[in-house]
Design a protein around this motif. Sequence first.
Motif, short mmCIF file in Angstrom:
data_model
loop_
_atom_site.label_atom_id
_atom_site.label_comp_id
_atom_site.label_asym_id
_atom_site.label_seq_id
_atom_site.Cartn_x
_atom_site.Cartn_y
_atom_site.Cartn_z
N LEU A 111 30.58 8.27 58.44
CA LEU A 111 30.01 9.04 57.53
C LEU A 111 28.77 9.77 57.96
O LEU A 111 27.82 8.99 58.28
CB LEU A 111 29.71 8.25 56.02
N ALA A 112 28.50 11.10 58.11
CA ALA A 112 27.36 11.65 58.76
C ALA A 112 27.06 12.72 57.86
O ALA A 112 27.65 13.13 56.80
CB ALA A 112 28.00 11.99 60.13
N THR A 113 26.04 13.41 58.20
CA THR A 113 25.58 14.73 57.70
C THR A 113 26.06 15.91 58.67
O THR A 113 25.60 15.67 59.95
CB THR A 113 24.29 14.73 57.12
N VAL A 114 26.35 17.18 58.41
CA VAL A 114 26.47 18.24 59.04
C VAL A 114 26.02 19.43 58.19
O VAL A 114 26.36 19.69 57.01
CB VAL A 114 27.98 18.74 59.56
N SER A 115 24.76 19.97 58.83
CA SER A 115 23.91 20.89 58.18
C SER A 115 23.65 20.62 56.60
O SER A 115 23.85 21.28 55.72
CB SER A 115 24.82 22.23 57.91
N ARG A 116 23.23 19.38 56.67
CA ARG A 116 22.83 18.88 55.46
C ARG A 116 23.78 18.30 54.12
O ARG A 116 23.44 18.34 53.17
CB ARG A 116 21.56 19.56 54.77
N LYS A 117 25.03 18.45 54.70
CA LYS A 117 25.96 18.06 53.84
C LYS A 117 26.97 16.84 54.38
O LYS A 117 26.90 16.48 55.49
CB LYS A 117 27.08 19.26 53.68
N PRO A 118 27.24 15.89 53.39
CA PRO A 118 28.02 14.75 53.86
C PRO A 118 29.49 15.22 54.44
O PRO A 118 30.22 15.87 53.83
CB PRO A 118 28.20 13.90 52.51
N VAL A 119 29.78 14.41 55.45
CA VAL A 119 31.08 14.66 56.18
C VAL A 119 31.62 13.25 56.33
O VAL A 119 30.83 12.66 57.09
CB VAL A 119 30.93 15.58 57.33
N LEU A 120 32.73 13.06 56.24
CA LEU A 120 33.50 11.75 56.62
C LEU A 120 34.53 12.11 57.71
O LEU A 120 35.45 13.05 57.34
CB LEU A 120 34.19 11.13 55.22
N LYS A 121 34.12 11.55 58.91
CA LYS A 121 34.91 11.71 60.13
C LYS A 121 35.85 10.48 60.27
O LYS A 121 35.50 9.45 60.17
CB LYS A 121 34.14 11.98 61.33
N ILE A 122 36.98 10.72 60.41
CA ILE A 122 38.14 9.73 60.45
C ILE A 122 39.12 10.31 61.49
O ILE A 122 39.60 11.31 61.76
CB ILE A 122 39.01 9.63 59.04
N ASP A 123 39.16 9.31 62.74
CA ASP A 123 39.95 9.24 63.81
C ASP A 123 40.89 8.26 63.61
O ASP A 123 40.72 7.15 63.54
CB ASP A 123 39.19 9.25 64.98
N ILE A 124 42.34 8.84 63.72
CA ILE A 124 43.52 7.90 63.70
C ILE A 124 44.08 7.74 65.17
O ILE A 124 44.56 8.57 65.37
CB ILE A 124 44.23 8.34 62.64
N TYR A 125 44.29 6.56 65.60
CA TYR A 125 44.83 6.50 66.86
C TYR A 125 46.23 5.60 66.51
O TYR A 125 46.21 4.77 66.01
CB TYR A 125 43.94 5.64 67.85
#
Length: 399
Positions: A284-298
């Motif tokens: 869970l991070a911020t991009v341009s002051r907006k929350p973004v949930l990054k999920i990588d599935i292997y």
Amino acid sequence: MILQTFVRTGKLLALAAACCSLAGCWDMVEVNQLAIVDLVGMDREPGKGKYTGYYQVINPPGVAVQKGVGIKAPVYTYKVEGFSAVDLAEKTFNIVPRRPFYDHYQALIVSERFAKDGLREMLNFLEKRPDRRATIHVLVTDSPLSDMMKTYIPLERLPGRVERSMIEFQSKYSGRESKRSRVKDLVENMEGSMLTVLPIVSLSGTKPMPTTERYDQIDANLGNYIMKGGAVFKHDRMIGRLEPSDLSWFYLLVGQIGVLNEPLIVNGEHVDLQAPKPEVRRQLATVSRKPVLKIDIYAEAQIYDNDQNVKLTEQNLAEIKAQFNEQVEKKASEFYEKTKRLGWDLLGIEAQMKRKSGKEWADIKKEEGAWKKTELKLAVHCIIRSMGTTIDPYKEKRG
């Protein structure tokens, strides 16, 4: 010689004294004095009304291999009614001629109306008991609870064991259930923002099978238990349900899936992939002051079925992997958007946000329902490791 005899005698006396201090089996109870409970069912009238408890008690001679004419009942179901957990416990002795033994029961089934009304009082009672079973699975039924508790199940004599086995096998082979459906999993989320998903179970057919004649019938579908989706709980209360088709995507995104089965259409034909225990990495991070949930599935997948009329070349494998990645990303993202529309934070984003620090996160957390504004960025990385005993599919012969 006298000294050795004295030492030996002293050792024997010390050993005898130690044995006298052992408790032994002073509180042992014979099996035939116990009512061994295998499955519990609970219902309650809405608005803190009357409780109805069902207790399935094992009949050991009915579970053992039986010879001769007739089959003995493997379990007996007792019904008890009262206005509190203590009332139920006291009234149990009015109809059960043995001491109830709850230490080995397999599952707890609650009615849908009880689940929607709230399970807090029942959970508080279970938590205060010294012999509580925090690891038993909790299920919700949308069938009449009396029918669920008064039916015999094919293949397996103990219905409680059926429920436990179905959850374990589903989590391992279909990806539509999780072993994290226990009392302890519900209790852990009682006072936080995390939601809990418990299995929904129904009785197939129009009526239960309450006699041992059930074992003489070949149709195993009728009068059987069937898994029908997931009950979504906020704290102790059921707030909605997930369809069976939703469950794989939920368990995938929260990293609890045992296997992902995905049917594809490649070159106009069916190709099915199976990926055991895909690895899920979340950030869970911020991009341009907006929350973004990054999920990588292997996913390390194998080709489960392949009806293509072409050779399995590197180019064809690349097509299959690309189709798998695109399809999983699309379906998982659609599921996430669906949960946001319903207002269900099934991925636990709000709880993650609370653990974040810094001014940027402080500003985001001031907004009401900030988790709903979180964008999902999903990436799937598939590798095909196994293709079966044949590499190329058999081709269709025409003419």
